[in-house]
Design an enzyme around this catalytic site. Structure first.
Site, PDB file in Angstrom:
ATOM      1  N   ASP A  13      42.740 -34.736   4.659  1.00 10.33           N
ATOM      2  CA  ASP A  13      43.816 -35.738   4.603  1.00 10.33           C
ATOM      3  C   ASP A  13      43.287 -37.146   4.360  1.00 10.33           C
ATOM      4  O   ASP A  13      43.869 -38.126   4.821  1.00 10.33           O
ATOM      5  CB  ASP A  13      44.657 -35.729   5.900  1.00 10.33           C
ATOM      6  CG  ASP A  13      45.135 -34.345   6.250  1.00 10.33           C
ATOM      7  OD1 ASP A  13      45.601 -33.642   5.348  1.00 10.33           O
ATOM      8  OD2 ASP A  13      45.024 -33.946   7.437  1.00 10.33           O
ATOM      9  N   LYS A  16      42.632 -37.601  -0.876  1.00 12.74           N
ATOM     10  CA  LYS A  16      41.953 -37.079  -2.079  1.00 12.74           C
ATOM     11  C   LYS A  16      42.929 -36.922  -3.227  1.00 12.74           C
ATOM     12  O   LYS A  16      42.586 -37.128  -4.376  1.00 12.74           O
ATOM     13  CB  LYS A  16      41.319 -35.702  -1.790  1.00 12.74           C
ATOM     14  CG  LYS A  16      40.181 -35.732  -0.825  1.00 12.74           C
ATOM     15  CD  LYS A  16      39.600 -34.343  -0.617  1.00 12.74           C
ATOM     16  CE  LYS A  16      40.502 -33.389   0.142  1.00 12.74           C
ATOM     17  NZ  LYS A  16      40.771 -33.768   1.528  1.00 12.74           N
ATOM     18  N   GLY A  40      47.474 -29.623   1.467  1.00 11.75           N
ATOM     19  CA  GLY A  40      48.798 -30.163   1.127  1.00 11.75           C
ATOM     20  C   GLY A  40      48.671 -31.514   0.466  1.00 11.75           C
ATOM     21  O   GLY A  40      47.947 -32.380   0.943  1.00 11.75           O
ATOM     22  N   HIS A  41      49.321 -31.666  -0.666  1.00 13.24           N
ATOM     23  CA  HIS A  41      49.260 -32.916  -1.402  1.00 13.24           C
ATOM     24  C   HIS A  41      50.658 -33.203  -1.934  1.00 13.24           C
ATOM     25  O   HIS A  41      51.184 -32.443  -2.735  1.00 13.24           O
ATOM     26  CB  HIS A  41      48.202 -32.756  -2.523  1.00 13.24           C
ATOM     27  CG  HIS A  41      48.227 -33.845  -3.539  1.00 13.24           C
ATOM     28  ND1 HIS A  41      47.791 -33.682  -4.823  1.00 13.24           N
ATOM     29  CD2 HIS A  41      48.654 -35.124  -3.465  1.00 13.24           C
ATOM     30  CE1 HIS A  41      47.947 -34.809  -5.487  1.00 13.24           C
ATOM     31  NE2 HIS A  41      48.470 -35.688  -4.685  1.00 13.24           N
ATOM     32  N   GLN A 219      40.634 -29.892   2.276  1.00  8.53           N
ATOM     33  CA  GLN A 219      40.158 -30.170   3.631  1.00  8.53           C
ATOM     34  C   GLN A 219      39.019 -31.213   3.589  1.00  8.53           C
ATOM     35  O   GLN A 219      38.985 -32.017   2.673  1.00  8.53           O
ATOM     36  CB  GLN A 219      39.722 -28.884   4.350  1.00  8.53           C
ATOM     37  CG  GLN A 219      40.888 -27.949   4.712  1.00  8.53           C
ATOM     38  CD  GLN A 219      41.305 -27.023   3.594  1.00  8.53           C
ATOM     39  OE1 GLN A 219      40.481 -26.441   2.925  1.00  8.53           O
ATOM     40  NE2 GLN A 219      42.591 -26.884   3.387  1.00  8.53           N
TER      41      GLN A 219
HETATM   42  P1  IMP Z   1      43.124 -23.181   8.939  1.00  7.62           P
HETATM   43  O1  IMP Z   1      42.456 -23.781   7.755  1.00  7.62           O
HETATM   44  O2  IMP Z   1      44.614 -23.054   8.771  1.00  7.62           O
HETATM   45  O3  IMP Z   1      42.474 -21.929   9.409  1.00  7.62           O
HETATM   46  O4  IMP Z   1      42.950 -24.238  10.160  1.00  7.62           O
HETATM   47  C1  IMP Z   1      41.688 -24.523  10.746  1.00  7.62           C
HETATM   48  C2  IMP Z   1      41.584 -26.004  11.107  1.00  7.62           C
HETATM   49  O5  IMP Z   1      41.522 -26.766   9.911  1.00  7.62           O
HETATM   50  C3  IMP Z   1      42.777 -26.544  11.899  1.00  7.62           C
HETATM   51  O6  IMP Z   1      42.320 -27.529  12.789  1.00  7.62           O
HETATM   52  C4  IMP Z   1      43.646 -27.174  10.821  1.00  7.62           C
HETATM   53  O7  IMP Z   1      44.481 -28.171  11.331  1.00  7.62           O
HETATM   54  C5  IMP Z   1      42.572 -27.747   9.899  1.00  7.62           C
HETATM   55  N1  IMP Z   1      43.016 -27.864   8.498  1.00  7.62           N
HETATM   56  C6  IMP Z   1      43.188 -26.885   7.602  1.00  7.62           C
HETATM   57  N2  IMP Z   1      43.594 -27.383   6.427  1.00  7.62           N
HETATM   58  C7  IMP Z   1      43.660 -28.707   6.558  1.00  7.62           C
HETATM   59  C8  IMP Z   1      43.974 -29.788   5.662  1.00  7.62           C
HETATM   60  O8  IMP Z   1      44.271 -29.603   4.468  1.00  7.62           O
HETATM   61  N3  IMP Z   1      43.924 -31.045   6.198  1.00  7.62           N
HETATM   62  C9  IMP Z   1      43.554 -31.272   7.479  1.00  7.62           C
HETATM   63  N4  IMP Z   1      43.240 -30.303   8.339  1.00  7.62           N
HETATM   64  C10 IMP Z   1      43.294 -29.039   7.892  1.00  7.62           C
END
Ligand code: IMP
Length: 407
Positions: A13, A16, A40-41, A219
Site C-alpha cells: 500500500d 505503487k 488492490g489498486h 504487497q
Molecule cells: P494474505 O496475503 O491474504 O495471505 O495476507 C497475509 C498478510 O499480508 C496480511 O497481514 C495481509 O493484511 C497482508 N497483505 C496481503 N496483501 C496485501 C496488500 O496488497 N497490501 C497490504 N497488505 C497486504
C-alpha cells in the site's frame, strides 16, 4: 531498452499503483510476478471506480500487453469480475491485452474457504492466497495448464476430497459440496483459458526485440515470505527475487525502484515498531485515507522507519526510490522518523519541524518548503539511494519527477 521493476519497500500500500500507471504509459509489457487477488489498486475510469486486484496496471494503456506471470496465483471467478468492470468502463480485454501464464496456480473457492478457517490468525485478506501457495509448495497445486488434462474433473474432485478430510479432522467444519462450486469454477476457467499460454516465451521475445518492460510488484518487502516479518507475511516473494522466479525469464533489471510512503502503514497483524495507536495514527489514517483497497480494513499507521527502509534497500538493491504521500504530513507540527532501536527494541526517533503548508503548487524539489526538503535530504542520505520522484497528491500530475533518474 530498459527493464524496470517497481517494488514496495514497506508493508504494501505504498502507492505503487500511481507510479506503475505513470511508467506503464511508455511500456510495451507490464508483468505481475507474484501474489493474487490480495493486492488492490483503485483507479477511476470514465468516472467509474475500478479496483484492480490481479490485472496489471498497464491494462489502462492501450498499447500495452499485460502478463500475469507464473509466480502469481489466479482466482478465475474474481478475475472475470475484474475484467467485467473494465469492460463496463470501455476497456475490453482479449489476448492482445492480457495473457496468463499457464504455469500459474489456481486459487479455488476451497482455498478461499480455508483461508478464513485455518492456521494462525495473522489477519490475511481472506482471498485464499496462503492455502493456494501451500498446495503449490506441497506439490499438489492445480495449475492453469491442468485444465487441458483429460482428468481435469478428477483433479478437482481429488482437491475437494483432500480438503474435506483435512478440514474435518482439524475441526474446521465441512467445505462447500462439489456441486456448489465446481460448475461455476469450471465455467470461469473455460472463460480465461483463451488467455493462457507460455508467457515466458512472450516476455523473452519482446525483451529481445527491445521492447520496454515493467515488472509490477504487489504487497511490499516486509510482507515477503523470506525477508519479511515472518510469520506475519504473505505467501509469495514480493521482493526482487520474485521478479525472476515469477516470470521465468532473466531480465536485467536496469531500474530497481523502491516505493515508500512518507510515513508507514500496515494491515493485518504483526510487528510495527513505529506504530502510533493514538491520535497521531488516527490523523494519518484520515489524511492518507488509509483503508484497505481489498478488504476495506483500517490500516495501522505510524512514523517512517529508516532502518526498515535500509533493510529493504539491501534486499532489493534499489537504485531509485520514490516517496509517496508526502502531502499527508503537511499538517503535522512535528514529524518523526525512527533512526534506530534501543536495547528494548523501542524506536529511537529523530524529530523534524513540520512545514505546515500545502505542497500542491510545488513543481520541483527546490519549490518544496525548506523544512520539507530537510526531511527528504535526511532520508535520502540515510538510505543512500536517490529519490527519483516525490508524490505530493493522489492525482497523476501531483508528482515531482527527477527527470535524470527516471526510466
Ligand atoms: P494474505 O496475503 O491474504 O495471505 O495476507 C497475509 C498478510 O499480508 C496480511 O497481514 C495481509 O493484511 C497482508 N497483505 C496481503 N496483501 C496485501 C496488500 O496488497 N497490501 C497490504 N497488505 C497486504
Amino acid at each position: 531498452m530498459a527493464v524496470a521493476a517497481v517494488l514496495g519497500a514497506q508493508w504494501g500500500d505504498e502507492g505503487k499503483g500511481k507510479i506503475v500507471d505513470l511508467l506503464a504509459q511508455d511500456m510495451s509489457l507490464v508483468i505481475r510476478f507474484q501474489g493474487g487477488a490480495n493486492a488492490g489498486h483503485t483507479v477511476y475510469l470514465a468516472g467509474q471506480k475500478v479496483v484492480l486486484h490481479q490485472i496489471p496496471s498497464g491494462i489502462l494503456h492501450e498499447c500495452c500487453l499485460n502478463i500475469i506471470g507464473n509466480g502469481c496465483v489466479v482466482d478465475a471467478p474474481a478475475l472475470i469480475a475484474e475484467m467485467q468492470q473494465l469492460d463496463n468502463a470501455g476497456f475490453s480485454i482479449d489476448s492482445t491485452r492480457l495473457m496468463i501464464s499457464d504455469r500459474a496456480h489456481l486459487v479455488t473457492p476451497l482455498h478461499r474457504w480455508l483461508d478464513t478457517r485455518s492456521g494462525v490468525d495473522i489477519g490475511t485478506t481472506g482471498r485464499g492466497i496462503g492455502p493456494c501457495y501451500e498446495d503449490k509448495f506441497a506439490r499438489r497445486g492445480i495449475r492453469l495448464l491442468d485444465f487441458r488434462n483429460s482428468e481435469w474433473d478428477q483433479v478437482l474432485h481429488n482437491h475437494h476430497e483432500r480438503i474435506r478430510i483435512m478440514a474435518d479432522s482439524c475441526g474446521f467444519g465441512l467445505p462447500p459440496e462439489p456441486s456448489q462450486w465446481i460448475p461455476r469454477f469450471n465455467e470461469s476457467i473455460q472463460q480465461i483459458s483463451s488467455l493462457s499460454g507460455d508467457t515466458a516465451q512472450i516476455i523473452e521475445s519482446m525483451h529481445k526485440r527491445g521492447k520496454p518492460v515493467l515488472l509490477e510488484g504487489a504487497q511490499g518487502t516486509m510482507l515477503d515470505i523470506d525477508h519479511g516479518t515472518y510469520p506475519y507475511v504473505t505467501s509469495s516473494s514480493c521482493s526482487i527475487g520474485g521478479a525472476f522466479t515469477g516470470t521465468g525469464v532473466f531480465l536485467p533489471l536496469d531500474f530497481r525502484i523502491g516505493i515508500f510512503k512518507a510515513y508507514a502503514t500496515r494491515v493485518g497483524s504483526g510487528p510495527f515498531t513505529t506504530e502510533q495507536d493514538n491520535e497521531i495514527g488516527k490523523h494519518l489514517r484520515e489524511t492518507g485515507q488509509e483503508y484497505g483497497a481489498t478488504t476495506g480494513r483500517d490500516r495501522r499507521c505510524g512514523w517512517l522507519d529508516i532502518p526498515l527502509l535500509k533493510l529493504s534497500c539491501r534486499i532489493n538493491g534499489f537504485n531509485r526510490m520514490v516517496i509517496t504521500k508526502l502531502d499527508c504530513l503537511s499538517e503535522f507540527e512535528v514529524i518523526r522518523a525512527a533512526i534506530s532501536t534501543d536495547k528494548q527494541g523501542n524506536p529511537v526517533y529523530k524529530d523534524f519541524e513540520g512545514w505546515n503548508c500545502s505542497l500542491s503548487t510545488c513543481m520541483s524539489r527546490t519549490d518544496l518548503p525548506e523544512k520539507c526538503q530537510l526531511y527528504l535530504d535526511f532520508i535520502e542520505s540515510e538510505i543512500d539511494v536517490p529519490l527519483a520522484a516525490i508524490s505530493i497528491g493522489p492525482e497523476r500530475h501531483q508528482i515531482i519527477l527527477e527527470k535524470s533518474l527516471w526510466p
